[in-house]
Design a protein around this motif. Structure first.
Motif, mmCIF file in Angstrom:
data_model
loop_
_atom_site.group_PDB
_atom_site.id
_atom_site.type_symbol
_atom_site.label_atom_id
_atom_site.label_comp_id
_atom_site.label_asym_id
_atom_site.label_seq_id
_atom_site.Cartn_x
_atom_site.Cartn_y
_atom_site.Cartn_z
ATOM 1 N N PHE A 1 0.834 -1.218 0.000
ATOM 2 C CA PHE A 1 0.000 0.000 0.000
ATOM 3 C C PHE A 1 0.862 1.259 0.000
ATOM 4 C CE2 PHE A 1 -1.891 3.532 2.315
ATOM 5 C CZ PHE A 1 -3.068 3.723 1.630
ATOM 6 N N GLN B 1 -3.965 7.843 6.655
ATOM 7 C CA GLN B 1 -5.152 8.197 5.863
ATOM 8 C C GLN B 1 -6.426 8.072 6.690
ATOM 9 O OE1 GLN B 1 -4.255 9.483 3.029
ATOM 10 N NE2 GLN B 1 -2.208 8.692 3.394
ATOM 11 N N SER C 1 -8.563 16.881 -9.938
ATOM 12 C CA SER C 1 -8.664 18.152 -9.230
ATOM 13 C C SER C 1 -7.618 19.143 -9.736
ATOM 14 C CB SER C 1 -8.495 17.897 -7.737
ATOM 15 O OG SER C 1 -8.548 19.099 -7.052
ATOM 16 N N ARG D 1 -7.479 11.433 -8.064
ATOM 17 C CA ARG D 1 -8.423 12.504 -7.703
ATOM 18 C C ARG D 1 -7.692 13.841 -7.550
ATOM 19 N NH1 ARG D 1 -12.883 9.694 -3.622
ATOM 20 N NH2 ARG D 1 -12.376 7.577 -4.211
ATOM 21 N N LEU D 2 -6.570 13.787 -6.796
ATOM 22 C CA LEU D 2 -5.891 15.035 -6.440
ATOM 23 C C LEU D 2 -5.053 15.603 -7.587
ATOM 24 C CD1 LEU D 2 -5.361 16.983 -4.085
ATOM 25 C CD2 LEU D 2 -3.421 15.558 -3.422
ATOM 26 N N LEU E 1 -9.758 0.373 -1.099
ATOM 27 C CA LEU E 1 -11.152 0.402 -1.585
ATOM 28 C C LEU E 1 -12.136 0.302 -0.419
ATOM 29 C CD1 LEU E 1 -10.780 -2.059 -4.619
ATOM 30 C CD2 LEU E 1 -10.152 0.347 -4.471
ATOM 31 N N LEU E 2 -11.757 0.849 0.717
ATOM 32 C CA LEU E 2 -12.614 0.721 1.901
ATOM 33 C C LEU E 2 -13.430 1.984 2.184
ATOM 34 C CD1 LEU E 2 -10.215 -1.247 4.292
ATOM 35 C CD2 LEU E 2 -12.148 -2.138 2.964
ATOM 36 N N PHE F 1 -17.504 15.949 -8.258
ATOM 37 C CA PHE F 1 -16.966 14.881 -7.408
ATOM 38 C C PHE F 1 -18.085 14.262 -6.554
ATOM 39 C CE2 PHE F 1 -12.519 16.274 -8.056
ATOM 40 C CZ PHE F 1 -11.862 15.058 -8.008
ATOM 41 N N ALA G 1 -18.683 9.452 -2.078
ATOM 42 C CA ALA G 1 -18.796 10.896 -1.802
ATOM 43 C C ALA G 1 -19.995 11.227 -0.922
ATOM 44 C CB ALA G 1 -18.883 11.653 -3.119
ATOM 45 N N ARG H 1 -8.993 11.212 7.464
ATOM 46 C CA ARG H 1 -10.449 11.049 7.483
ATOM 47 C C ARG H 1 -11.075 11.774 8.683
ATOM 48 N NH1 ARG H 1 -14.461 7.240 8.912
ATOM 49 N NH2 ARG H 1 -16.059 7.087 7.278
ATOM 50 N N LEU I 1 -16.636 2.211 4.745
ATOM 51 C CA LEU I 1 -16.397 3.095 5.904
ATOM 52 C C LEU I 1 -17.441 4.207 5.946
ATOM 53 C CD1 LEU I 1 -12.507 3.519 5.897
ATOM 54 C CD2 LEU I 1 -13.876 2.827 7.875
ATOM 55 N N ASN I 2 -17.680 4.823 4.801
ATOM 56 C CA ASN I 2 -18.580 5.984 4.803
ATOM 57 C C ASN I 2 -20.039 5.595 4.983
ATOM 58 O OD1 ASN I 2 -16.266 7.398 4.431
ATOM 59 N ND2 ASN I 2 -16.659 8.007 2.324
HETATM 60 P P1 FAD Z 1 -7.025 4.286 0.377
HETATM 61 O O1 FAD Z 1 -6.043 4.969 -0.478
HETATM 62 O O2 FAD Z 1 -6.889 2.834 0.548
HETATM 63 O O3 FAD Z 1 -6.989 5.001 1.818
HETATM 64 C C1 FAD Z 1 -7.528 4.364 2.972
HETATM 65 C C2 FAD Z 1 -8.687 5.127 3.559
HETATM 66 O O4 FAD Z 1 -8.232 6.345 4.101
HETATM 67 C C3 FAD Z 1 -9.790 5.502 2.596
HETATM 68 O O5 FAD Z 1 -10.686 4.432 2.409
HETATM 69 C C4 FAD Z 1 -10.438 6.687 3.298
HETATM 70 O O6 FAD Z 1 -11.430 6.267 4.191
HETATM 71 C C5 FAD Z 1 -9.290 7.296 4.074
HETATM 72 N N1 FAD Z 1 -8.789 8.511 3.430
HETATM 73 C C6 FAD Z 1 -7.647 8.626 2.717
HETATM 74 N N2 FAD Z 1 -7.454 9.907 2.361
HETATM 75 C C7 FAD Z 1 -8.511 10.598 2.838
HETATM 76 C C8 FAD Z 1 -8.892 11.960 2.783
HETATM 77 N N3 FAD Z 1 -8.129 12.889 2.185
HETATM 78 N N4 FAD Z 1 -10.060 12.304 3.335
HETATM 79 C C9 FAD Z 1 -10.837 11.397 3.946
HETATM 80 N N5 FAD Z 1 -10.516 10.099 4.043
HETATM 81 C C10 FAD Z 1 -9.364 9.707 3.502
HETATM 82 N N6 FAD Z 1 -12.742 10.322 0.271
HETATM 83 C C11 FAD Z 1 -13.989 9.904 0.500
HETATM 84 O O7 FAD Z 1 -14.194 9.035 1.339
HETATM 85 N N7 FAD Z 1 -15.050 10.447 -0.165
HETATM 86 C C12 FAD Z 1 -14.881 11.422 -1.101
HETATM 87 O O8 FAD Z 1 -15.845 11.882 -1.698
HETATM 88 C C13 FAD Z 1 -13.552 11.863 -1.381
HETATM 89 N N8 FAD Z 1 -13.331 12.818 -2.319
HETATM 90 C C14 FAD Z 1 -12.047 13.229 -2.560
HETATM 91 C C15 FAD Z 1 -11.840 14.238 -3.510
HETATM 92 C C16 FAD Z 1 -10.563 14.716 -3.744
HETATM 93 C C17 FAD Z 1 -10.329 15.822 -4.733
HETATM 94 C C18 FAD Z 1 -9.480 14.165 -3.032
HETATM 95 C C19 FAD Z 1 -8.106 14.681 -3.248
HETATM 96 C C20 FAD Z 1 -9.684 13.159 -2.100
HETATM 97 C C21 FAD Z 1 -10.965 12.681 -1.852
HETATM 98 N N9 FAD Z 1 -11.210 11.667 -0.909
HETATM 99 C C22 FAD Z 1 -12.485 11.271 -0.657
HETATM 100 C C23 FAD Z 1 -10.111 11.090 -0.117
HETATM 101 C C24 FAD Z 1 -9.460 9.847 -0.765
HETATM 102 O O9 FAD Z 1 -9.066 10.155 -2.065
HETATM 103 C C25 FAD Z 1 -10.403 8.665 -0.759
HETATM 104 O O10 FAD Z 1 -10.847 8.420 0.555
HETATM 105 C C26 FAD Z 1 -9.708 7.405 -1.252
HETATM 106 O O11 FAD Z 1 -9.181 7.604 -2.534
HETATM 107 C C27 FAD Z 1 -10.699 6.250 -1.262
HETATM 108 O O12 FAD Z 1 -10.129 5.115 -1.844
HETATM 109 P P2 FAD Z 1 -9.573 3.917 -0.955
HETATM 110 O O13 FAD Z 1 -10.628 3.473 -0.022
HETATM 111 O O14 FAD Z 1 -9.001 2.921 -1.883
HETATM 112 O O15 FAD Z 1 -8.482 4.685 -0.112
#
Ligand code: FAD
Length: 497
Positions: A240, A298, A366, A361-362, A258-259, A383, A390, A303, A263-264
Motif C-alpha cells: 500500500f 489516511q 482536481s 483525484r488530487l 477500496l474501503l 466529485f 462521496a 479522514r 467506511l462511509n
Molecule cells: P485508500 O487509499 O486505501 O486510503 C484508505 C482510507 O483512508 C480511505 O478508504 C479513506 O477512508 C481514508 N482517506 C484517505 N485519504 C482521505 C482523505 N483525504 N479524506 C478522507 N478520508 C481519507 N474520500 C472519501 O471518502 N469520499 C470522497 O468523496 C472523497 N473525495 C475526494 C476528492 C478529492 C479531490 C481528493 C483529493 C480526495 C478525496 N477523498 C475522498 C479522499 C481519498 O481520495 C479517498 O478516501 C480514497 O481515494 C478512497 O479510496 P480507498 O478506499 O481505496 O483509499
C-alpha cells in the motif's frame, strides 16, 4: 421510542442501534437520490446497503420498519401517523444543515427527536475542539495526526512513534516495476437485493450522465465489508505505502484498500480497520512500516481531520473561492472525451465504477480543474455526484480546500502540478498524443502551459508562500517570449475545454 438510522449510519455495533433494543426505522428517500445527478453505483450502494441492513437486523430478531418514501419528510410523516407522538433517537448527521432540517421535520410531524454523537469516529467533537484551542490557524493535518496517534496509542512505542518516525511519506512515492501485478481486489457482484435496487435506480433516476457503467462491485453488507477488509490486509496492505502515489493505465485499484465506501456507509468502523492493519504489521514480516503508517495516516489522520474541518468550516467552506476561479467544468469530466490519456483513463474509471484513487483525484482530476480555473463549487458538485464514496462532509473539504486551495483552512500550498509529475508517477504519458516535455505548441501536454499560467496568474498570492516560492525561480528564468507563448497556449486550451 424508535431508533432512526440514516443511510450512511449503517453500523450495528455502536450508537443507539447497539445500545437500545427499540424498534428501528429506515427511510429510503427518493428525493435524496435526486439531489444531484449521482452515479448509479452510488445510489445502488446506499439503497442496497440500507435494505441489507434491514434484512440482517430483522434476521437478528430486531423490529425494523423500512419506508420507501418520496422524501425523508414524507417517510417520517408516515411513521408518526402510525406512531403518534413517538420519540426518535438518531446519531447526529454530518451534512451541514441536516441536523436542523431533521429537527424541523420531526417537530412538524409532532414527534420528538434526540440526537446523540456519532460514535463511529475516533476523535470526538470535544477532543478536536480542545486540540484546536492549542493550535495556530490554518490548522495542520500533521499536528492533528500526531495528537491522535498519542491519544489513541496507535503505532506508538511509549511516547515515541513506532519505527522512530511519525511519517514515512517519503518512502511512498515509488512507481511499480513494469511487471507489477497486484492481486485483483475482491469484487462483490450484485445479489438479488442489489439487483432489485439496480432495477429501481434505472427506472427511477435519470442516469443520463452516466450511461453504460461497468459491473457493480462494492460491498453493501457488513459481512462483505469485513471480507473486503480481510482481502486488503491479506493481499494489498504490504504494498500500500510504496506504490500509494502511482498511477497505471491498466491497474485501477493498485494496492489501495477500496474501503472508503463501506467506511462511509457505516459498514466498517475506522478503529477496526486501523487495528486490523496494525495487527497485520505486528504479526507479519512482509508488511513494512511505511505501508501500515501510510494507511493509518489516511484513516486516523485525514479522514478524522476533514470531518472536523468540515463541521467547523461550513457553510463558508462550500462557497469558498479565494482564487476567484469561475470557469465552468469542462464536459470531458462527464463524458471522458479528452485526448489527454491520463484524464481519459481517470474519468473512464469514474464512469465505470464511481472510483478513482487518491492521487488520480488530487493530481489529475482536481489538479486540472485548479489549473484551468474551474469554480470550486462546480468541481465539488461533480466529485459529489460522480464518486460512490462521496458524502458532503468528506468530499467538500477534500475538493474545495485540499484540491482547489479555495478556503485557507488547512492546505499549506496548492496541489498544482505540471506534466512532469504525471510522467514521473504514471505510465500514461507514453501512450498519450501530447508531449510531457513541451510547454508550448499544439502537441505540448496541456498540463504544462496551464501550470505555468496558473503560477503566473496567482503570483501575488503564491510567490511569498515558502512551499511554492522556488517555482517562481523557474518562471523568472523564462524570457518574455516564452511567457507570452505559455499565456497564448493556455488561453487556447481554455477556449477548447
Ligand atoms: P485508500 O487509499 O486505501 O486510503 C484508505 C482510507 O483512508 C480511505 O478508504 C479513506 O477512508 C481514508 N482517506 C484517505 N485519504 C482521505 C482523505 N483525504 N479524506 C478522507 N478520508 C481519507 N474520500 C472519501 O471518502 N469520499 C470522497 O468523496 C472523497 N473525495 C475526494 C476528492 C478529492 C479531490 C481528493 C483529493 C480526495 C478525496 N477523498 C475522498 C479522499 C481519498 O481520495 C479517498 O478516501 C480514497 O481515494 C478512497 O479510496 P480507498 O478506499 O481505496 O483509499
Amino acid at each position: 421510542m424508535t431508533v432512526l438510522v440514516l443511510g450512511d449510519q449503517l453500523a450495528r455495533e455502536v450508537g443507539p442501534v447497539a445500545d437500545r433494543d427499540e424498534r428501528l426505522l429506515l427511510v429510503e428517500s427518493e428525493a435524496a437520490g435526486r439531489r444531484l445527478p449521482y452515479h448509479p453505483h452510488k445510489l445502488t450502494a446506499v439503497y442496497s446497503a440500507m435494505r441489507h441492513f434491514r434484512d440482517d437486523l430483522r434476521a437478528a430478531g430486531r423490529t425494523v420498519e423500512y419506508r420507501q418514501a418520496e422524501s425523508l419528510a414524507a417517510g417520517l410523516a408516515a411513521h408518526f401517523e402510525a406512531h403518534p407522538g413517538d420519540e426518535l433517537v438518531a446519531m447526529r448527521p454530518h451534512a451541514q444543515g441536516a441536523e436542523n432540517r431533521l429537527r424541523d421535520i420531526v417537530a412538524d410531524a409532532g414527534g420528538d427527536l434526540t440526537l446523540v454523537p456519532d460514535e463511529r469516529f475516533v476523535c470526538s467533537r470535544d477532543a478536536f475542539d480542545a486540540w484546536v484551542a492549542d493550535e495556530d490557524e490554518p490548522l495542520r493535518h500533521e499536528s492533528f495526526y500526531r495528537f491522535l496517534r498519542r491519544r489513541t496509542g496507535y503505532l506508538m512505542d511509549g511516547d515515541d512513534p513506532v519505527g522512530g518516525e511519525w511519517n514515512y511519506d517519503a518512502d511512498n512515492r515509488e512507481t511499480p516495476p513494469a511487471d507489477y501485478d497486484p492481486p485483483p481486489p475482491t469484487q462483490f457482484p450484485p445479489d438479488e437485493t442489489t439487483r432489485a435496487v439496480q432495477e429501481r435506480v434505472e427506472a427511477t433516476f435519470d442516469g443520463g450522465d452516466w450511461a453504460d457503467p461497468g459491473p457493480f462491485c462494492w460491498p453493501v453488507t457488513r459481512a462483505d465489508a469485513l471480507s473486503a477488509l480481510d482481502d486488503f490486509v491479506a493481499n494489498r496492505l504490504a504494498d500500500f505505502g510504496t506504490y500509494q502515489d502511482a498511477m497505471l493505465d491498466d491497474e485501477w485499484a493498485l494496492s489501495h484498500s477500496l474501503l472508503s465506501v463501506p467506511l462511509n456507509l457505516g459498514l466498517l468502523r475506522p478503529a477496526e480497520v486501523i487495528e486490523a492493519a496494525i495487527a497485520a504489521y505486528r504479526a507479519r514480516e512482509d508488511v513494512p512500516i511505511n505501508s501500515v503508517e501510510g494507511f493509518v495516516r489516511q484513516v486516523l489522520g485525514w479522514r478524522e481531520f476533514v470531518r472536523h474541518v468540515y463541521r467547523r468550516g461550513m457553510p463558508d467552506l462550500a462557497d469558498a473561492n479565494r482564487l476567484d476561479a469561475t470557469a465552468p467544468l469542462p464536459d470531458f469530466y462527464w463524458t471522458g472525451d479528452t485526448e489527454m490519456a491520463c484524464l481519459a483513463d481517470a474519468v473512464d474509471g469514474v464512469r465505470s465504477r464511481g472510483y478513482a484513487h487518491h492521487i488520480e483525484r488530487l493530481m489529475l482530476l482536481s489538479n486540472f480543474a485548479l489549473l484551468r480555473g474551474v469554480a470550486p463549487s462546480a468541481i465539488n458538485r461533480w466529485f459529489h455526484a460522480a464518486f460512490v464514496d462521496a458524502f458532503h462532509w468528506v468530499v467538500t473539504p477534500n475538493v474545495v480546500e485540499m484540491g482547489q486551495y479555495a478556503a485557507g483552512l488547512f492546505a499549506s500550498k496548492p496541489y498544482a502540478a505540471s506534466a512532469n509529475y504525471v510522467e514521473g508517477m504514471s505510465d500514461h504519458c507514453a501512450g498519450c498524443r501530447f508531449d510531457p516535455d513541451e510547454r508550448t505548441g499544439a502537441d505540448a501536454c496541456p498540463f504544462n502551459a496551464l501550470y505555468w499560467d496558473f503560477l503566473d496568474r496567482h503570483e501575488e498570492r503564491l510567490r511569498s508562500n515558502p512551499r511554492v516560492a522556488a517555482l517562481y525561480g523557474h518562471l523568472d528564468r523564462m524570457d518574455e517570449d516564452e511567457r507570452a507563448a505559455i499565456r497564448e497556449r493556455a488561453a487556447s486550451l481554455k477556449e477548447r475545454s
